[in-house]
Every structure is written in structure tokens, then in C-alpha cells.
Design a protein around this motif. Structure first.
Motif, mmCIF file in Angstrom:
data_model
loop_
_atom_site.group_PDB
_atom_site.id
_atom_site.type_symbol
_atom_site.label_atom_id
_atom_site.label_comp_id
_atom_site.label_asym_id
_atom_site.label_seq_id
_atom_site.Cartn_x
_atom_site.Cartn_y
_atom_site.Cartn_z
ATOM 1 N N LYS A 126 33.645 77.244 49.375
ATOM 2 C CA LYS A 126 33.653 78.357 48.423
ATOM 3 C C LYS A 126 34.877 79.241 48.627
ATOM 4 O O LYS A 126 35.461 79.729 47.675
ATOM 5 N N ARG A 127 35.271 79.427 49.880
ATOM 6 C CA ARG A 127 36.430 80.276 50.159
ATOM 7 C C ARG A 127 37.728 79.471 50.247
ATOM 8 O O ARG A 127 38.607 79.593 49.407
ATOM 9 N N THR A 128 37.834 78.640 51.236
ATOM 10 C CA THR A 128 39.101 77.969 51.543
ATOM 11 C C THR A 128 39.283 76.678 50.769
ATOM 12 O O THR A 128 40.355 76.429 50.218
ATOM 13 N N GLY A 129 38.265 75.863 50.723
ATOM 14 C CA GLY A 129 38.375 74.568 50.055
ATOM 15 C C GLY A 129 38.690 74.683 48.582
ATOM 16 O O GLY A 129 39.507 73.940 48.042
ATOM 17 N N SER A 130 38.053 75.652 47.893
ATOM 18 C CA SER A 130 38.332 75.814 46.465
ATOM 19 C C SER A 130 39.766 76.282 46.242
ATOM 20 O O SER A 130 40.412 75.883 45.277
ATOM 21 N N GLU A 131 40.269 77.099 47.147
ATOM 22 C CA GLU A 131 41.664 77.542 47.023
ATOM 23 C C GLU A 131 42.625 76.373 47.239
ATOM 24 O O GLU A 131 43.577 76.196 46.482
ATOM 25 N N ILE A 132 42.380 75.569 48.254
ATOM 26 C CA ILE A 132 43.243 74.409 48.521
ATOM 27 C C ILE A 132 43.202 73.440 47.341
ATOM 28 O O ILE A 132 44.241 72.992 46.845
ATOM 29 N N LEU A 133 41.980 73.122 46.858
ATOM 30 C CA LEU A 133 41.849 72.201 45.734
ATOM 31 C C LEU A 133 42.507 72.760 44.476
ATOM 32 O O LEU A 133 43.167 72.036 43.730
ATOM 33 N N GLY A 134 42.364 74.064 44.252
ATOM 34 C CA GLY A 134 43.012 74.695 43.096
ATOM 35 C C GLY A 134 44.520 74.559 43.144
ATOM 36 O O GLY A 134 45.167 74.223 42.146
ATOM 37 N N TRP A 135 45.098 74.800 44.326
ATOM 38 C CA TRP A 135 46.553 74.684 44.472
ATOM 39 C C TRP A 135 47.019 73.229 44.392
ATOM 40 O O TRP A 135 48.179 72.969 44.059
ATOM 41 N N ILE A 136 46.153 72.284 44.681
ATOM 42 C CA ILE A 136 46.506 70.869 44.505
ATOM 43 C C ILE A 136 46.437 70.490 43.029
ATOM 44 O O ILE A 136 47.320 69.794 42.509
ATOM 45 N N LEU A 137 45.393 70.950 42.335
ATOM 46 C CA LEU A 137 45.202 70.562 40.934
ATOM 47 C C LEU A 137 46.269 71.126 39.999
ATOM 48 O O LEU A 137 46.614 70.485 39.003
ATOM 49 N N ILE A 138 46.794 72.301 40.300
ATOM 50 C CA ILE A 138 47.798 72.896 39.397
ATOM 51 C C ILE A 138 49.051 72.024 39.304
ATOM 52 O O ILE A 138 49.456 71.651 38.194
ATOM 53 N N PRO A 139 49.719 71.648 40.401
ATOM 54 C CA PRO A 139 50.896 70.783 40.224
ATOM 55 C C PRO A 139 50.546 69.395 39.689
ATOM 56 O O PRO A 139 51.317 68.819 38.920
ATOM 57 N N VAL A 140 49.375 68.873 40.067
ATOM 58 C CA VAL A 140 48.970 67.563 39.534
ATOM 59 C C VAL A 140 48.801 67.661 38.019
ATOM 60 O O VAL A 140 49.254 66.790 37.267
ATOM 61 N N GLY A 141 48.171 68.739 37.544
ATOM 62 C CA GLY A 141 48.004 68.943 36.099
ATOM 63 C C GLY A 141 49.333 69.096 35.384
ATOM 64 O O GLY A 141 49.527 68.575 34.289
ATOM 65 N N ILE A 142 50.276 69.799 36.008
ATOM 66 C CA ILE A 142 51.606 69.974 35.403
ATOM 67 C C ILE A 142 52.313 68.629 35.285
ATOM 68 O O ILE A 142 52.910 68.322 34.260
ATOM 69 N N VAL A 143 52.219 67.807 36.329
ATOM 70 C CA VAL A 143 52.845 66.484 36.289
ATOM 71 C C VAL A 143 52.173 65.618 35.221
ATOM 72 O O VAL A 143 52.834 64.847 34.527
ATOM 73 N N MET A 144 50.854 65.749 35.068
ATOM 74 C CA MET A 144 50.118 64.925 34.105
ATOM 75 C C MET A 144 50.306 65.378 32.660
ATOM 76 O O MET A 144 49.973 64.630 31.739
ATOM 77 N N MET A 145 50.814 66.583 32.434
ATOM 78 C CA MET A 145 50.914 67.127 31.069
ATOM 79 C C MET A 145 51.679 66.211 30.105
ATOM 80 O O MET A 145 51.178 65.943 29.021
ATOM 81 N N PRO A 146 52.865 65.715 30.436
ATOM 82 C CA PRO A 146 53.569 64.897 29.445
ATOM 83 C C PRO A 146 53.002 63.484 29.304
ATOM 84 O O PRO A 146 53.223 62.829 28.295
ATOM 85 N N ALA A 147 52.268 63.024 30.293
ATOM 86 C CA ALA A 147 51.706 61.674 30.233
ATOM 87 C C ALA A 147 50.390 61.708 29.467
ATOM 88 O O ALA A 147 49.716 62.735 29.424
ATOM 89 N N PRO A 148 50.026 60.584 28.848
ATOM 90 C CA PRO A 148 48.723 60.565 28.191
ATOM 91 C C PRO A 148 47.628 60.725 29.237
ATOM 92 O O PRO A 148 47.637 60.062 30.263
ATOM 93 N N GLY A 149 46.736 61.619 28.990
ATOM 94 C CA GLY A 149 45.650 61.843 29.930
ATOM 95 C C GLY A 149 45.237 63.300 29.945
ATOM 96 O O GLY A 149 45.788 64.132 29.232
ATOM 97 N N PRO A 150 44.281 63.612 30.776
ATOM 98 C CA PRO A 150 43.695 64.959 30.773
ATOM 99 C C PRO A 150 44.462 65.963 31.622
ATOM 100 O O PRO A 150 43.878 66.703 32.407
ATOM 101 N N GLY A 151 45.781 66.040 31.471
ATOM 102 C CA GLY A 151 46.589 66.955 32.279
ATOM 103 C C GLY A 151 46.219 68.410 32.081
ATOM 104 O O GLY A 151 46.152 69.182 33.036
ATOM 105 N N THR A 152 45.956 68.806 30.842
ATOM 106 C CA THR A 152 45.601 70.201 30.561
ATOM 107 C C THR A 152 44.285 70.561 31.234
ATOM 108 O O THR A 152 44.154 71.644 31.808
ATOM 109 N N LEU A 153 43.318 69.649 31.186
ATOM 110 C CA LEU A 153 42.026 69.923 31.820
ATOM 111 C C LEU A 153 42.174 70.064 33.333
ATOM 112 O O LEU A 153 41.542 70.925 33.949
#
Length: 164
Positions: A12-39
Motif C-alpha cells: 500500500k505504501r512502498t510497493g504501489s509507489e514502485i509499481l506506479g513509477w515502473i508503469l509510467i515509463p512503460v506506458g509512455i514507451v507503449m503509447m506509439p505501439a498498438p496496445g493499451p499504452g494509455t491504460l
């Protein structure tokens, strides 16, 4: 304190922050490719929102707009049908990209394409299938959560006459 409780509190405290910071760059990289980058990007911001005011400021208007769009999208059966068919189209494209048929060679703004589809293969196909699954899941959730049944026409009051 039980181990399960400690893990839950840590996530709830640390893990969600780490996962959030991982998902943001992954989502940015996925944005131009077909797939759920925005989600993926929005999921990362949502995980960071309890910890950072800037993420909460980004998430609040997105949440309101997403709810309004979902309500609008399931207001009529033709809209629901078109949304469902959008998912079918993604599945069709996934099959095509997986099969990677040869295409004619052509240029667009000096960039050459062909004889193979750009980014053809199982990776793009899986991204398209994930997008279709996400679209159908969100459509189903929106129907259950925000679709109001069509109002039944009001019954006309019966006109009975009293005999004297």
C-alpha cells in the motif's frame, strides 16, 4: 502482526509507489505501439495519486471525463454495438499482424513500406488482443455500472365508467 498484513501494508505504501513509477515509463514507451499504452500510463498515475498531489491533480479530471465518456458510450444500443465491433476489429487486425501477409511496397512521405507489415509478428498481435480484451472488459463494466434500462412507456390509466 502477520506476514500477510505486513506485505499488504508495504505494498500500500512502498510497493504501489514502485509499481506506479515502473508503469509510467512503460506506458509512455507503449503509447506509439498498438496496445493499451494509455491504460498502463493512467494505471501508473493512479497508483501514485495517493502519494503525490501532482498525480492526484492529473487523475481527478481524467476520472470525471472517463466516467462521462463511459455513460455516453453505453447510453444507446447502437453505441454499445459499435464499441463491441471496435473490439472485433482489433481481433481481426491481431490475426492479420500475426499472420504477416506480404503487402505491396509503397512510400509515405519518403518512408518505404512492404513487402511485410510494419512491426508484424506475435508481439504486436498480443498487444492488439490485449487492447480488445481491455475494450470489452471496460464496455461490460460500463454497461453494468452506468447503463440504465430503457424506461418502459407509462401505462395509460384505465378508463372505466361507473354504471349508475
Amino acid at each position: 502482526m502477520a506476514v500477510g498484513e505486513r506485505l499488504r501494508r508495504w505494498f500500500k505504501r512502498t510497493g504501489s509507489e514502485i509499481l506506479g513509477w515502473i508503469l509510467i515509463p512503460v506506458g509512455i514507451v507503449m503509447m506509439p505501439a498498438p496496445g493499451p499504452g494509455t491504460l498502463v500510463l493512467v494505471a501508473g498515475v493512479a497508483l501514485l495519486a495517493p502519494h503525490h498531489a501532482w498525480a492526484q491533480r492529473i487523475l481527478d479530471p481524467l476520472r470525471k471525463q472517463a466516467i462521462e465518456a463511459a455513460k455516453y458510450g453505453v447510453a444507446t444500443w447502437p453505441r454499445i454495438t459499435v464499441s463491441f465491433l471496435g473490439g472485433v476489429w482489433l481481433v481481426v487486425l491481431a490475426v492479420i499482424w500475426w499472420q504477416s501477409p506480404e503487402i505491396p511496397e509503397f512510400d509515405v512521405l519518403g518512408v518505404g513500406f512492404g513487402p511485410h507489415l510494419p512491426a508484424a509478428g506475435w508481439g504486436t498481435a498480443l498487444g492488439l488482443l490485449a487492447s480488445a480484451a481491455a475494450a470489452w472488459g471496460l464496455l461490460l463494466y460500463s454497461i453494468i455500472r452506468w447503463r440504465h434500462p430503457d424506461p418502459e412507456p407509462a401505462a395509460e390509466p384505465s378508463k372505466t365508467t361507473m354504471s349508475s
